[in-house]
Scaffold this motif. Sequence first.
Motif, PDB file in Angstrom:
ATOM      1  N   VAL A  19      44.915 -96.355 -63.434  1.00 28.56           N
ATOM      2  CA  VAL A  19      45.372 -96.870 -64.834  1.00 28.56           C
ATOM      3  C   VAL A  19      46.150 -98.087 -64.420  1.00 28.56           C
ATOM      4  O   VAL A  19      46.227 -98.919 -65.186  1.00 28.56           O
ATOM      5  CB  VAL A  19      46.141 -95.744 -65.300  1.00 28.56           C
ATOM      6  CG1 VAL A  19      46.988 -96.588 -66.704  1.00 28.56           C
ATOM      7  CG2 VAL A  19      45.460 -94.535 -65.781  1.00 28.56           C
ATOM      8  N   LEU A  20      46.809 -98.387 -63.357  1.00 30.76           N
ATOM      9  CA  LEU A  20      47.203 -99.479 -62.850  1.00 30.76           C
ATOM     10  C   LEU A  20      46.923 -99.889 -61.547  1.00 30.76           C
ATOM     11  O   LEU A  20      46.781 -98.852 -60.591  1.00 30.76           O
ATOM     12  CB  LEU A  20      48.896 -99.518 -62.978  1.00 30.76           C
ATOM     13  CG  LEU A  20      49.536 -99.007 -64.019  1.00 30.76           C
ATOM     14  CD1 LEU A  20      51.180 -98.591 -63.713  1.00 30.76           C
ATOM     15  CD2 LEU A  20      49.616-100.188 -65.073  1.00 30.76           C
ATOM     16  N   GLY A  42      47.599-100.090 -69.609  1.00 31.56           N
ATOM     17  CA  GLY A  42      48.352 -99.788 -68.755  1.00 31.56           C
ATOM     18  C   GLY A  42      50.005 -99.883 -68.944  1.00 31.56           C
ATOM     19  O   GLY A  42      50.780 -99.537 -68.310  1.00 31.56           O
ATOM     20  N   GLY A 216      44.881-102.330 -66.563  1.00 26.17           N
ATOM     21  CA  GLY A 216      45.678-102.092 -65.502  1.00 26.17           C
ATOM     22  C   GLY A 216      46.117-103.038 -64.458  1.00 26.17           C
ATOM     23  O   GLY A 216      46.683-102.980 -63.351  1.00 26.17           O
TER      24      GLY A 216
END
Length: 253
Positions: A19-20, A42, A216
Amino acid sequence: MTLMSVENVGFAYGSGRRVLEDVSFAVPRGANVGLVGESGSGKSTLLRLMLGLDSPQQGQILFDGAPLEARDRTFIQGYRKRVQAVFQDPYSSLNPAHRIGRIVSEPLRSLKVPGDHRKMAEEAITSVGLSADTLDRFPHQFSGGQRQRIAIARAIVARPELVLADEAVSALDLSTRVRVVDLFQEISERMTMIFVSHDMGVVAALCDQMVVLDRGRIVEAGATAEILRNPQHAYTQSLLASIPRMPEGPVTP
């Protein structure tokens, strides 16, 4: 001087995609920093990490030079005294069964802050433009804008160094949003603030610096005025293009 720094942070839920990915930026003490991006960028995950609700799987977050240790109860208790949050929905963020005085003073009790909690709550509630007798009433007696002011009073009552605002004006109507943005501007003169938002207009009004997230990753970061004047990334350009603008010239009925 840097108050918070995010260094090469990565995070994924379960075995899914990250997500990141390699997120890095600094929050100078006394500045307003906007984290901007659409749903899925994100932002919310990054907010959870900065609040210590989750830990990065890669990289680290430093607060005042020390690693943010989300699993260390002693660290987190001290961290909560210095960092507070204002969330999006003013209707669900206040317990309807409690009087405003109890709601606003809750951080003082949970953090064991010494002093006269009633007096401190009165100072906080009047600082957001509400009268002291607000403390004796219940949430249902207030409008959405007033409830968000109450939520802001709760966030600042313990006099934190950093306030994280998560889409804190997006649930409000336009006129109320303008008044709450003005309130945030006043508060930001006394503390550092991070605004998490999809709304470039709000970030433009409030923030000295801007970090733009897309899927992200940071695609652009720097002084807000410079990004607004000369956005380099196509994603940033699309976000700017979505800001509503007044029509030019006379409008024909």
